[in-house]
Each structure stands twice: as C-alpha cells, then as structure tokens.
Scaffold this motif. Structure first.
Motif, PDB file in Angstrom:
ATOM      1  N   VAL A 281       0.832  -1.406   0.037  1.00 31.24           N
ATOM      2  CA  VAL A 281      -0.175   0.039   0.298  1.00 31.24           C
ATOM      3  C   VAL A 281       0.863   1.191   0.043  1.00 31.24           C
ATOM      4  CG1 VAL A 281      -1.894   1.220   1.203  1.00 31.24           C
ATOM      5  CG2 VAL A 281      -1.798  -1.075   1.312  1.00 31.24           C
ATOM      6  N   LEU A 282       1.898   1.396   0.639  1.00 24.29           N
ATOM      7  CA  LEU A 282       2.738   2.567   0.839  1.00 24.29           C
ATOM      8  C   LEU A 282       3.529   2.969  -0.252  1.00 24.29           C
ATOM      9  CD1 LEU A 282       3.203   4.891   2.934  1.00 24.29           C
ATOM     10  CD2 LEU A 282       4.929   3.452   4.028  1.00 24.29           C
ATOM     11  N   THR A 283       4.172   1.546  -0.709  1.00 19.07           N
ATOM     12  CA  THR A 283       5.145   1.972  -1.808  1.00 19.07           C
ATOM     13  C   THR A 283       4.358   2.466  -3.047  1.00 19.07           C
ATOM     14  OG1 THR A 283       6.762   0.242  -1.109  1.00 19.07           O
ATOM     15  CG2 THR A 283       6.748   0.923  -3.131  1.00 19.07           C
ATOM     16  N   PRO A 284       3.356   1.790  -3.401  1.00 19.17           N
ATOM     17  CA  PRO A 284       2.555   2.566  -4.655  1.00 19.17           C
ATOM     18  C   PRO A 284       2.278   3.898  -4.538  1.00 19.17           C
ATOM     19  CG  PRO A 284       1.750   0.231  -4.287  1.00 19.17           C
ATOM     20  CD  PRO A 284       2.704   0.532  -3.022  1.00 19.17           C
ATOM     21  N   PHE A 285       1.870   4.225  -3.269  1.00 18.32           N
ATOM     22  CA  PHE A 285       1.377   5.541  -2.777  1.00 18.32           C
ATOM     23  C   PHE A 285       2.418   6.670  -2.957  1.00 18.32           C
ATOM     24  CE2 PHE A 285       0.759   8.572   0.614  1.00 18.32           C
ATOM     25  CZ  PHE A 285      -0.329   9.449   0.174  1.00 18.32           C
ATOM     26  N   LEU A 286       3.730   6.097  -2.386  1.00 15.21           N
ATOM     27  CA  LEU A 286       4.542   6.909  -2.540  1.00 15.21           C
ATOM     28  C   LEU A 286       5.371   7.288  -3.948  1.00 15.21           C
ATOM     29  CD1 LEU A 286       6.474   6.192   0.767  1.00 15.21           C
ATOM     30  CD2 LEU A 286       5.099   8.081   0.245  1.00 15.21           C
ATOM     31  N   SER A 287       5.344   6.624  -4.778  1.00 10.74           N
ATOM     32  CA  SER A 287       5.899   6.384  -6.190  1.00 10.74           C
ATOM     33  C   SER A 287       5.638   7.639  -6.710  1.00 10.74           C
ATOM     34  CB  SER A 287       5.837   5.171  -6.945  1.00 10.74           C
ATOM     35  OG  SER A 287       6.493   4.215  -6.225  1.00 10.74           O
ATOM     36  N   PRO A 288       4.201   7.670  -7.013  1.00  6.52           N
ATOM     37  CA  PRO A 288       3.778   8.953  -8.161  1.00  6.52           C
ATOM     38  C   PRO A 288       4.172  10.251  -7.420  1.00  6.52           C
ATOM     39  CG  PRO A 288       1.767   7.940  -7.086  1.00  6.52           C
ATOM     40  CD  PRO A 288       3.004   6.866  -6.888  1.00  6.52           C
ATOM     41  N   ILE A 289       4.225  10.153  -5.972  1.00  3.28           N
ATOM     42  CA  ILE A 289       4.451  11.636  -5.305  1.00  3.28           C
ATOM     43  C   ILE A 289       5.893  11.618  -5.775  1.00  3.28           C
ATOM     44  CG2 ILE A 289       4.591  12.655  -2.961  1.00  3.28           C
ATOM     45  CD1 ILE A 289       2.251  10.952  -2.096  1.00  3.28           C
ATOM     46  N   ILE A 290       6.777  10.962  -5.451  1.00  4.65           N
ATOM     47  CA  ILE A 290       8.037  11.050  -5.689  1.00  4.65           C
ATOM     48  C   ILE A 290       8.217  11.499  -7.277  1.00  4.65           C
ATOM     49  CG2 ILE A 290      10.453   9.766  -5.899  1.00  4.65           C
ATOM     50  CD1 ILE A 290       9.310   8.124  -3.565  1.00  4.65           C
ATOM     51  N   PHE A 291       7.840  10.840  -8.025  1.00  4.61           N
ATOM     52  CA  PHE A 291       8.276  11.156  -9.694  1.00  4.61           C
ATOM     53  C   PHE A 291       7.651  12.760  -9.838  1.00  4.61           C
ATOM     54  CE2 PHE A 291       8.896   6.667 -10.363  1.00  4.61           C
ATOM     55  CZ  PHE A 291      10.055   6.706 -11.154  1.00  4.61           C
ATOM     56  N   SER A 292       6.491  12.955  -9.344  1.00  7.37           N
ATOM     57  CA  SER A 292       5.700  14.050  -9.695  1.00  7.37           C
ATOM     58  C   SER A 292       6.489  15.343  -9.038  1.00  7.37           C
ATOM     59  CB  SER A 292       4.268  14.231  -9.371  1.00  7.37           C
ATOM     60  OG  SER A 292       4.145  13.906  -7.935  1.00  7.37           O
ATOM     61  N   LEU A 293       7.121  14.971  -7.799  1.00  9.23           N
ATOM     62  CA  LEU A 293       7.674  16.177  -7.040  1.00  9.23           C
ATOM     63  C   LEU A 293       9.105  16.401  -7.286  1.00  9.23           C
ATOM     64  CD1 LEU A 293       6.149  15.773  -3.380  1.00  9.23           C
ATOM     65  CD2 LEU A 293       5.606  17.515  -5.295  1.00  9.23           C
ATOM     66  N   ARG A 294       9.945  15.439  -7.560  1.00  4.25           N
ATOM     67  CA  ARG A 294      11.158  15.389  -7.831  1.00  4.25           C
ATOM     68  C   ARG A 294      11.661  15.566  -9.254  1.00  4.25           C
ATOM     69  NH1 ARG A 294      14.532  14.440  -3.692  1.00  4.25           N
ATOM     70  NH2 ARG A 294      16.447  14.445  -5.053  1.00  4.25           N
ATOM     71  N   ASN A 295      10.814  15.430 -10.184  1.00  5.40           N
ATOM     72  CA  ASN A 295      10.907  15.498 -11.634  1.00  5.40           C
ATOM     73  C   ASN A 295      10.321  16.977 -12.224  1.00  5.40           C
ATOM     74  OD1 ASN A 295      10.618  15.196 -14.518  1.00  5.40           O
ATOM     75  ND2 ASN A 295      11.256  13.246 -14.539  1.00  5.40           N
ATOM     76  N   LYS A 296      11.234  17.888 -12.285  1.00  5.12           N
ATOM     77  CA  LYS A 296      10.634  19.272 -12.555  1.00  5.12           C
ATOM     78  C   LYS A 296      10.015  19.203 -14.077  1.00  5.12           C
ATOM     79  CE  LYS A 296      14.501  21.804  -9.903  1.00  5.12           C
ATOM     80  NZ  LYS A 296      15.406  22.789 -10.054  1.00  5.12           N
ATOM     81  N   GLU A 297      10.546  18.567 -15.004  1.00  6.83           N
ATOM     82  CA  GLU A 297       9.850  18.695 -16.377  1.00  6.83           C
ATOM     83  C   GLU A 297       8.487  18.073 -16.073  1.00  6.83           C
ATOM     84  OE1 GLU A 297      11.185  17.194 -20.935  1.00  6.83           O
ATOM     85  OE2 GLU A 297      12.161  16.551 -19.471  1.00  6.83           O
ATOM     86  N   LEU A 298       8.445  16.855 -15.648  1.00  2.00           N
ATOM     87  CA  LEU A 298       7.182  16.188 -15.251  1.00  2.00           C
ATOM     88  C   LEU A 298       6.122  16.993 -14.615  1.00  2.00           C
ATOM     89  CD1 LEU A 298       5.211  13.823 -15.755  1.00  2.00           C
ATOM     90  CD2 LEU A 298       6.047  12.920 -13.731  1.00  2.00           C
ATOM     91  N   LYS A 299       6.708  17.697 -13.460  1.00  5.02           N
ATOM     92  CA  LYS A 299       5.731  18.503 -12.747  1.00  5.02           C
ATOM     93  C   LYS A 299       5.260  19.758 -13.462  1.00  5.02           C
ATOM     94  CE  LYS A 299       7.846  20.496  -9.095  1.00  5.02           C
ATOM     95  NZ  LYS A 299       8.423  20.834  -7.922  1.00  5.02           N
ATOM     96  N   ALA A 300       6.215  20.494 -14.242  1.00  4.22           N
ATOM     97  CA  ALA A 300       5.625  21.738 -15.296  1.00  4.22           C
ATOM     98  C   ALA A 300       4.810  21.168 -16.228  1.00  4.22           C
ATOM     99  CB  ALA A 300       7.023  22.010 -15.735  1.00  4.22           C
ATOM    100  N   ALA A 301       4.888  19.882 -16.691  1.00  7.65           N
ATOM    101  CA  ALA A 301       3.863  19.381 -17.801  1.00  7.65           C
ATOM    102  C   ALA A 301       2.577  18.860 -17.192  1.00  7.65           C
ATOM    103  CB  ALA A 301       4.501  18.232 -18.404  1.00  7.65           C
ATOM    104  N   MET A 302       2.612  18.462 -15.885  1.00  7.67           N
ATOM    105  CA  MET A 302       1.265  18.346 -15.330  1.00  7.67           C
ATOM    106  C   MET A 302       0.481  19.415 -14.851  1.00  7.67           C
ATOM    107  SD  MET A 302       2.756  15.202 -12.475  1.00  7.67           S
ATOM    108  CE  MET A 302       1.248  14.922 -11.905  1.00  7.67           C
ATOM    109  N   LYS A 303       1.280  20.628 -14.359  1.00  9.53           N
ATOM    110  CA  LYS A 303       0.631  21.873 -14.196  1.00  9.53           C
ATOM    111  C   LYS A 303      -0.046  22.351 -15.395  1.00  9.53           C
ATOM    112  CE  LYS A 303       3.305  23.266 -10.338  1.00  9.53           C
ATOM    113  NZ  LYS A 303       4.537  24.357  -9.848  1.00  9.53           N
ATOM    114  N   LYS A 304       0.673  22.157 -16.696  1.00 14.47           N
ATOM    115  CA  LYS A 304       0.182  22.857 -17.933  1.00 14.47           C
ATOM    116  C   LYS A 304      -0.932  22.048 -18.527  1.00 14.47           C
ATOM    117  CE  LYS A 304       1.685  23.275 -22.914  1.00 14.47           C
ATOM    118  NZ  LYS A 304       2.618  22.894 -23.621  1.00 14.47           N
ATOM    119  N   VAL A 305      -1.167  20.612 -18.252  1.00 16.98           N
ATOM    120  CA  VAL A 305      -2.126  19.882 -18.454  1.00 16.98           C
ATOM    121  C   VAL A 305      -3.467  20.224 -17.609  1.00 16.98           C
ATOM    122  CG1 VAL A 305      -2.990  17.502 -18.487  1.00 16.98           C
ATOM    123  CG2 VAL A 305      -0.808  18.080 -19.529  1.00 16.98           C
TER     124      VAL A 305
END
Length: 315
Positions: A281-305
């Motif tokens: 439960v905890l690991t799948p919950f943390l993975s998208p948070i880690i990728f979205s917060l630590r990846n600036k390019e993905l974070k900017a694209a998610m805000k844009k979308v």
C-alpha cells in the motif's frame, strides 16, 4: 499421513487486520484515501505523458509503463483488503486466492523489471549520449517494456503454480490481508513443502537481487561518468534526471527487503500485517508523489495539462 482423515481446504479466511478490531473503520478510511490517491497520481502521470509531446521520450515511456503496473498491482490487492475491513466474513476461494497471488506477483515483478530498464535508460543517456538515439529508439524501448511484462508474467506463473501445486490440509486461516506465499506455505502439508518454499524463495530473492545489482552497476557507471564532467552545475543537471528514479528504487527495494530478507523466527499477525502494508500500500502510494515532485519537467507538464483542462471545463 496414514491413518488420519485429512480433508482438503477449498477456501481460506484472510485474518488481515482482525488483530486491530477497533481501528478497522479508521484503517478503511485511511487505506481508501491512499488507494484513490495512488490511482489518481498514476493515471495523472500516464495522461500527462500521453498528451504532452515533449514527454514522448524513452524515460517517460518507461515511467508510463511503471505507472500502469502500479495501478494494476494496487487493484489486485487493495479492493479486496478494503472489502474485508468492512465485512464480517473474510472467506476467499482457492481459485480467487490463486488469481490474486498470480496478479500481485506478476505486476510486482514487472515493476522491478521496469525499474531496472529505467536504470539502463539513464546509464545509456549519461554514459553513451551519442548512441542513445540508436540504443533507446522506439523499438528498443518497446522491446524492454515487453520483456519486463513477460518476465513479470513468468514470475507470477512460476510462483503461483508452485504454491498451489501443494495440498492444503488446514487450518484455513491465512495470517495476512492477501494471499501471500509465507502464510500459505504454513497451511500446506506434504513432504515437498520445504523444497517448494525454498525454491520459491530462492527464485524471488534471486530476481530481486539481480535487478538491484543491475541498477547498482548502472549507477556506478553513471557516477564514474559524472565525475568526469568538469563543472559542478553540469554534474548536478545530469544527476537530476536520475534523482526521482533512484529515490523510488531505494523505497521499492527497501520495503521489499523487509518482506523477502526478513530473518526466520517467531512472527505475529500484527508484524506480518504491518510489514505487508509498507510494500503493498505505502510503496505504490509514494511512487507517483516522488516522480511528480522530484521531476521538474514532469511537474511543469502536469501543471500545464491541469491548467489546460481546467480552462476547458470553466468555459
């Protein structure tokens, strides 16, 4: 055993969180919230990668496949766990238990193989940038993703077939909230139980440690290549593309080691349940948070979308 009337088990009872009866309503609310956040986060990553052309690169193709595997892994375990938290009877048939084991191991090991492929992708990008378009083209990426899924299916099939080839003579109570190998082995009877348990454990540990070793080798080469970059800014920018992947690897294998490398000894229902929760439960919950917060390019694209979709809804 001769002289004894042994009846085969046709269904199991998942004890799950029965050791915490007063906490079950609160646990249901917490796990439901984490489950919905896990689905939403991974689906948002997948939709963002699909809609943004700037993210149509091998790294984000692997991330998209990783998100799909996490969604399917969560769906294989969490809904049943949530239902049992509210139900008075926690019975699960032999066939349903085998299906849950197959899908949980398939998607779990697919996740590990995809993390290994992502490590190789970062190795090629940093250590062999000129050969990157050739080695990590569309066909090469699709082949690595396909092999990851195929490897996960093989692992799920091998583990499930080995465990459910055994005879279960009772008792029928599984000391866990899903059909996992260690509690099921305890319910099996026959002379081949120790050999099967040892073989399944060896296969799982070998696969996990093999993936981890390949990832560590990839990052050893990456660190060696980064040390050759003269400027600190250049090293920082190059390593920033690996930060989210490396963090997820640490979380994934850190919690997996608690499950598979746990020393033998007396185990309690509470301990097995809590350690299982961290990985399922905890690991799948943390993975998208880690990728979205630590990846600036993905974070900017998610805000844009998000802004684009919100503006469309408002009009």
């Amino acid at each position: 055993m001769r002289g004894l009337n042994v009846s085969r088990v046709t269904e199991f009872t998942l004890l799950g969180f029965s050791a915490f009866p007063q906490l079950q309503p609160a646990l249901f609310s917490l796990f439901l919230l984490m489950y919905l956040c896990t689905l939403l986060g991974n689906l948002l990553i997948t939709a963002t990668v699909r809609s943004e052309r700037g993210l149509h690169t091998p790294m984000y193709l692997f991330l998209c496949a990783l998100s799909v595997s996490e969604v399917l892994y969560t769906v294989a375990i969490t809904p049943r766990m949530l239902a049992d938290l509210l139900a008075a009877r926690h019975a699960i048939s032999l066939r349903a238990c085998a299906s849950q084991m197959f899908f949980s191991f398939t998607f779990g090991f697919t996740h590990s193989f995809l993390l290994t492929a992502m490590g190789y992708d970062r190795y090629v990008a940093i250590c062999h940038p000129l050969r990157y378009p050739v080695l990590m083209g569309a066909r090469g990426c699709a082949r690595l993703v396909a092999w990851s899924w195929a490897g996960g299916c093989v692992m799920g099939l091998v583990v499930t077939a080995s465990i459910f080839h055994l005879t279960f003579c009772g008792p029928s109570r599984i000391h866990h909230f899903f059909c996992h190998v260690p509690p099921l082995v305890k319910l099996a009877c026959g002379r081949d139980v120790p050999a099967v348990a040892l073989g399944v454990g060896a296969v799982c540990i070998t696969a996990l440690l093999g993936c981890l070793l390949l990832i560590l080798l990839s990052y050893a080469c990456i660190v060696a290549a980064l040390l050759k970059i003269p400027s600190a800014e250049g090293r920082r920018k190059a390593f920033s593309t690996c930060a989210s992947h490396l963090t997820v690897v640490v979380v994934h294998y850190g919690f997996a080691s608690v499950i598979y490398l746990k020393p033998r000894g007396p185990r309690s229902l509470e301990g097995d349940t809590l350690t299982g929760f961290t990985y399922t439960v905890l690991t799948p919950f943390l993975s998208p948070i880690i990728f979205s917060l630590r990846n600036k390019e993905l974070k900017a694209a998610m805000k844009k979308v998000f802004v684009k979709r919100f503006s469309l809804w408002s009009t």
